[in-house]
Enzyme design. Structure first.
Site, PDB file in Angstrom:
ATOM      1  N   PRO A   1       0.833  -1.217   0.000  1.00 45.51           N
ATOM      2  CG  PRO A   1      -0.714  -1.563   1.699  1.00 45.51           C
ATOM      3  CD  PRO A   1       0.604  -2.059   1.185  1.00 45.51           C
TER       4      PRO A   1
ATOM      5  N   GLY B   1       2.714   4.559   1.131  1.00 44.11           N
ATOM      6  CA  GLY B   1       3.204   5.083   2.401  1.00 44.11           C
ATOM      7  C   GLY B   1       3.820   4.067   3.335  1.00 44.11           C
ATOM      8  CB  THR B   2       3.998   0.424   3.369  1.00 50.52           C
ATOM      9  OG1 THR B   2       4.186   0.224   1.962  1.00 50.52           O
ATOM     10  CG2 THR B   2       2.514   0.323   3.682  1.00 50.52           C
TER      11      THR B   2
ATOM     12  CE  LYS C   1       5.130   0.743  -2.681  1.00 53.03           C
ATOM     13  NZ  LYS C   1       4.209   1.331  -1.677  1.00 53.03           N
ATOM     14  CB  THR C   2      10.579   5.177  -2.039  1.00 53.71           C
ATOM     15  OG1 THR C   2       9.515   5.031  -2.989  1.00 53.71           O
ATOM     16  CG2 THR C   2      11.681   6.014  -2.641  1.00 53.71           C
TER      17      THR C   2
ATOM     18  CG  HIS D   1     -26.310   7.356  15.873  1.00 53.67           C
ATOM     19  ND1 HIS D   1     -27.124   6.935  14.845  1.00 53.67           N
ATOM     20  CD2 HIS D   1     -25.057   6.924  15.550  1.00 53.67           C
ATOM     21  CE1 HIS D   1     -26.398   6.279  13.938  1.00 53.67           C
ATOM     22  NE2 HIS D   1     -25.128   6.275  14.339  1.00 53.67           N
ATOM     23  CD  GLU D   2     -21.498   8.688  17.574  1.00 52.39           C
ATOM     24  OE1 GLU D   2     -20.844   7.670  17.855  1.00 52.39           O
ATOM     25  OE2 GLU D   2     -21.565   9.125  16.412  1.00 52.39           O
TER      26      GLU D   2
ATOM     27  CG  HIS E   1     -22.491   3.282  17.219  1.00 50.35           C
ATOM     28  ND1 HIS E   1     -22.806   2.243  16.382  1.00 50.35           N
ATOM     29  CD2 HIS E   1     -22.719   4.423  16.520  1.00 50.35           C
ATOM     30  CE1 HIS E   1     -23.212   2.733  15.213  1.00 50.35           C
ATOM     31  NE2 HIS E   1     -23.166   4.056  15.281  1.00 50.35           N
TER      32      HIS E   1
ATOM     33  CG  ASP F   1     -23.511   3.588  11.605  1.00 48.56           C
ATOM     34  OD1 ASP F   1     -22.273   3.708  11.650  1.00 48.56           O
ATOM     35  OD2 ASP F   1     -24.287   4.167  12.387  1.00 48.56           O
TER      36      ASP F   1
END
Length: 641
Positions: free
Chosen positions: A232, A234-235, A237-238, A454-455, A458, A529
Site C-alpha cells: 500500500p 506510504g509503507t 517501499k522507496t 446514536h453514539e 454504538h 453505518d
C-alpha cells in the site's frame, strides 16, 4: 546576513544573452558606417543653386534614384555650408547633401547641359549599394524562424531529457536517472527503516550479493536480476530501496516510471538502453524504478492509441535489458508499485523480477518502532506515551505516522506549548481521521440529542458483545463531514470468524437501533453505518462463503477481470440479495434487544454525553461495570454521518 546570502537566488547564465550584444554591435556598425548620417536632403532649387556656383566636387548617383553631393573643400567654408559641415555627425569625405532627383535620364541631361554651359568641373559616378540593415531586414523572416526553432528545441530537450551538454536536443534520449555514487552517497541505512523486518531480511540478501557475489557464484548460483517491492502507499517501499543502496555502498540510479514516458517515438526505449548502459559501466550497481506501473502495465489491452504503443515499446526494451545475455554484470533492478495487479506477466516472471517482496502496513510493534524514529527531532513532554499511541493507530502506514507526529508538533506550537504533550498527539489523530473541528456548525438541541443517543447506542452494544470492539472515546463535536466520532478498540486479526463479523455488524447497527428504541424514529445519520454493514454482509455471502444457503462458493476474482461479468445467475443474485438483507435485519433486531435490556444505562450514557460532549472508557465502566471479556485492546476510529 549569511542567511540572506544563502537564500539569494543563484545567477544562471543563458546562452541567449549572447545574441543581445551581437545585435547591438550590428546596429551600431550600420549606424556609424552610414555615409548619409551627417548629410541633408535638398530641393531642386537648392541643388541648381549649388550646381551653378560650381561648389560641387563629385556627384555619386546611388541606385539610380538618389544623388550624393560631395562639395569642394573651399566650398565647405562658405557660410551657407559651414554650419552643416561643422556638425558632429558629419565626417570628412562624406556627402554633405543628398538629392532625390526622380527620373535618372532627365537628371543626367540637366547636369550635362549645366556642365557645358557653365564650364563646371565636377565628376559623376553611378553606383549600386545595399546597406547592412537592408540585408538584415530582407533575411529577418528566416532569422526569426531559426531563433524560434532553436528556442523550442531547447525547451523540449530541457523538459525531456536533459543532462549533459547543456540539455541539448541530441540528449533527449539520455536517461533521466539521478545517480548516487561515492560523490553523492546514499546515507539511508536499515537503521533508518523502522519495522518491515520480513522485507529487510529479503533485501539484506541483495546487499550481500552486491558486497560479495563470489560467495554465491562459487556454488553455481546466479545473482538475482531484480526485486519488486509491492504494498500500500506510504509503507516505506522507496525508503527500503534507498536503504539497500546505502547498505551496499554501490552506485544507485533512482528514477520514476514516468521518466521514460515521452511524446517522441522511441525516446522511452532509448532511455532504457542508456540507463542500463550507465549501470553496467558502474557495476556493481542498483537501478531503482519507482511507480513502475507507469510503464509496466499489461500490454495489448488498450492498443487504440499511439501513446500506448510507445509505452509498450518502452516496456519491451525494459524486458529485453532485464533478460539480457550476460549474468556477470552485477546490476540489480529494484522496483516499487502499489498496483502489482496491473503489471505485465512477462515483467513478473522469474529471471526478471526474481523476488516479490510484500511491504505490508505495520503492526503494533512496528508502529511503536516507527514512532520512535519520527519523534527523534521532536521535543516531547514527559507524559507522551508511545505505546498507547501505537495502539490507537491501527491501519496507519509509516507516512501516516510521520504526518501524525508533524501535526502534533504544529498543534503544540499553535497552543504556545514548550513541549509536545500526549493530548497533542490525540488531537492530531482526531484532526487526521475525523477532520477539522467545526466549531461554527449550528446543531439544534433536538438533533444533538439524536446524535448523543446514536453514539451511546454504538458504545452500549459494543460493550456488551464479546467480539465487538469496545469504546475508548466518543464525541458529539462535529468534525469534517461527520456529526460524531467514536474510538473503538478492535483486535488486529489475521482471520475473522463468522461470529466476530456478526458482532461487529450488530455494534455498527447499534446507533440506528438506539434511535428507533428511544424516539421510535430513524434518521439519515446512519448512512456510514449502513454502508459498512452492507459491505460486510455482501462479503460474507459472495466473497468468504460464510452463508449456509448460498454455500461454500466465492464470486471474487483476485485477477480483477470480472468487472463487466456477473459470475452467477439471476436466481442466485436474488438469493444473495435476500441473504444480505436477512443478515443485516437480524443484527439490527439483535441490537434493539440488547439496548432494550440496558435502556436505563443507555439513557444515562446519552445524558452524560450531552453534558460533557466527550466521554471516555472510564465513564462506561462507571455505568456498565467492567467488561466481562478481558482482551488486549488496540484502538481505531469510526465516524458517523
Amino acid at each position: 546576513m549569511s542567511d540572506n546570502k544563502k537564500n539569494a537566488p543563484k545567477f544562471s547564465f543563458n546562452s541567449f544573452w549572447l545574441y543581445i550584444p551581437i545585435i547591438i554591435i550590428l546596429l551600431g556598425l550600420s549606424f556609424f558606417n552610414s555615409g548619409n548620417l551627417g548629410s541633408r536632403n535638398i530641393t531642386k532649387n537648392e541643388f541648381t543653386k549649388i550646381l551653378q556656383a560650381n561648389d560641387i566636387k563629385e556627384i555619386v548617383v546611388e541606385n539610380n534614384n538618389v544623388a550624393q553631393i560631395f562639395l569642394k573643400s573651399e566650398a565647405l567654408k562658405k557660410e551657407e555650408h559651414k554650419k552643416l559641415a561643422d556638425s558632429p555627425f558629419y565626417r570628412q569625405g562624406s556627402p554633405l547633401y543628398t538629392y532625390n532627383f526622380g527620373d535618372l535620364q532627365n537628371f543626367e541631361n540637366e547636369i550635362n547641359k549645366e556642365k557645358e554651359e557653365k564650364n563646371l568641373d565636377f565628376d559623376k559616378v553611378n553606383v549600386e549599394r545595399t546597406s547592412m540593415m537592408d540585408t538584415i531586414i530582407s533575411f529577418l523572416p528566416f532569422i526569426l524562424l531559426i531563433v524560434i526553432w532553436l528556442f523550442f528545441m531547447r525547451r523540449m530537450s530541457g523538459a525531456a531529457g536533459g543532462g549533459g551538454a547543456g540539455g541539448q536536443i541530441f540528449n533527449i534520449g539520455k536517461s533521466k536517472a539521478k545517480l548516487f555514487d561515492e560523490n553523492t552517497k546514499v546515507k539511508t541505512t536499515f537503521k533508518n527503516v523502522a519495522g518491515l523486518e520480513g522485507a529487510k531480511e529479503e533485501v539484506q540478501e541483495i546487499v550481500d550479493f552486491l558486497k560479495s557475489p563470489e560467495k554465491y557464484t562459487k556454488l553455481g548460483g546466479k545473482i538475482p536480476k531484480g526485486a519488486l517491492l509491492v504494498g500500500p502507499p506510504g509503507t516505506g517501499k522507496t525508503l527500503l530501496a534507498k536503504a539497500v543502496a546505502g547498505e551496499a555502498g554501490v552506485p544507485f540510479f533512482s528514477l520514476s516510471g514516468s521518466d521514460f514516458v515521452e511524446m517522441f517515438v522511441g525516446v522511452g526505449a532509448s532511455r532504457v538502453r542508456d540507463l542500463f548502459k550507465q549501470a553496467q559501466q558502474k557495476s556493481p550497481s542498483i537501478i531503482f524504478i519507482d511507480e513502475i506501473d507507469a510503464i509496466g502495465r499489461a500490454r495489448g489491452k488498450n492498443s487504440m492509441t499511439g501513446g500506448n504503443d510507445e509505452r509498450e515499446n518502452t516496456l519491451n526494451q525494459l524486458l529485453t535489458e532485464m533478460d539480457g545475455f550476460g549474468t556477470d554484470t552485477n546490476v540489480i533492478v529494484l522496483a516499487a508499485t502499489n498496483r502489482a495487479d496491473v503489471l505485465d506477466k512477462a515483467l513478473m516472471r522469474a529471471g526478471r523480477f526474481d523476488r516479490q517482496i510484500y511491504v505490508d502496513l505495520p503492526d503494533l510493534h512496528e508502529r511503536r518502532e516507527i514512532f520512535e524514529v519520527h519523534i527523534k527531532p521532536l521535543k516531547l513532554a514527559a507524559n507522551a506515551d508511545l505505546e498507547f499511541l501505537a495502539q490507537q493507530t491501527p491501519g496507519f502506514s509509516g507516512a501516516d505516522i510521520a504526518n501524525l507526529c508533524n501535526e502534533a508538533a504544529l498543534i503544540a506550537a499553535r497552543n504556545g506549548k514548550e513541549a509536545i504533550e500526549h493530548q497533542d498527539f490525540l488531537d492530531a489523530v482526531d484532526r487526521i481521521v475525523g477532520g477539522l473541528e467545526k466549531k461554527n456548525k449550528v446543531i439544534t438541541p433536538k438533533e444533538k440529542k439524536v446524535i448523543a443517543f446514536h453514539e451511546a447506542g454504538h458504545a452500549t452494544v459494543s460493550w456488551m458483545l464479546e467480539h465487538a470492539a469496545p469504546l475508548v472515546k466518543v464525541t458529539i463535536v462535529p468534525r469534517g463531514q461527520s456529526l460524531g466520532a467514536a474510538w473503538y478498540l478492535p483486535e488486529e486479526r489475521k482471520i475473522v470468524q463468522t461470529e466476530q463479523m456478526l458482532d461487529e455488524m450488530c455494534a455498527t447497527m447499534g446507533g440506528r437501533a438506539a434511535e428507533k428504541l428511544i424516539f421510535n424514529k430513524i434518521s439519515t445519520g446512519a448512512l456510514s453505518d449502513l454502508e459498512k454493514v452492507t459491505k460486510q454482509a455482501r462479503a460474507m455471502v459472495t466473497v468468504y462463503g460464510l452463508n449456509d444457503k448460498v454455500g461454500n462458493v466465492t464470486y471474487y476474482d483476485s485477477s480483477g477481470n470480472d468487472a463487466f461479468v456477473k459470475p452467477y445467475s439471476e436466481a442466485t443474485a436474488q438469493k444473495i440479495d435476500e441473504e444480505i438483507s436477512e443478515i443485516i435485519e437480524n443484527q439490527y433486531k439483535r441490537a434493539i434487544n440488547i439496548l432494550d435490556q440496558n435502556k436505563d444505562k443507555l439513557t444515562e450514557l446519552a445524558d452524560l454525553l450531552l453534558e460533557k460532549e466527550v466521554i471516555f472508557k472510564d465513564d462506561l465502566i462507571k455505568i456498565f461495570g467492567d467488561r466481562p471479556f478481558g482482551k488486549e485492546e488496540k484502538p481505531q476510529i469510526t465516524t458517523e454521518e
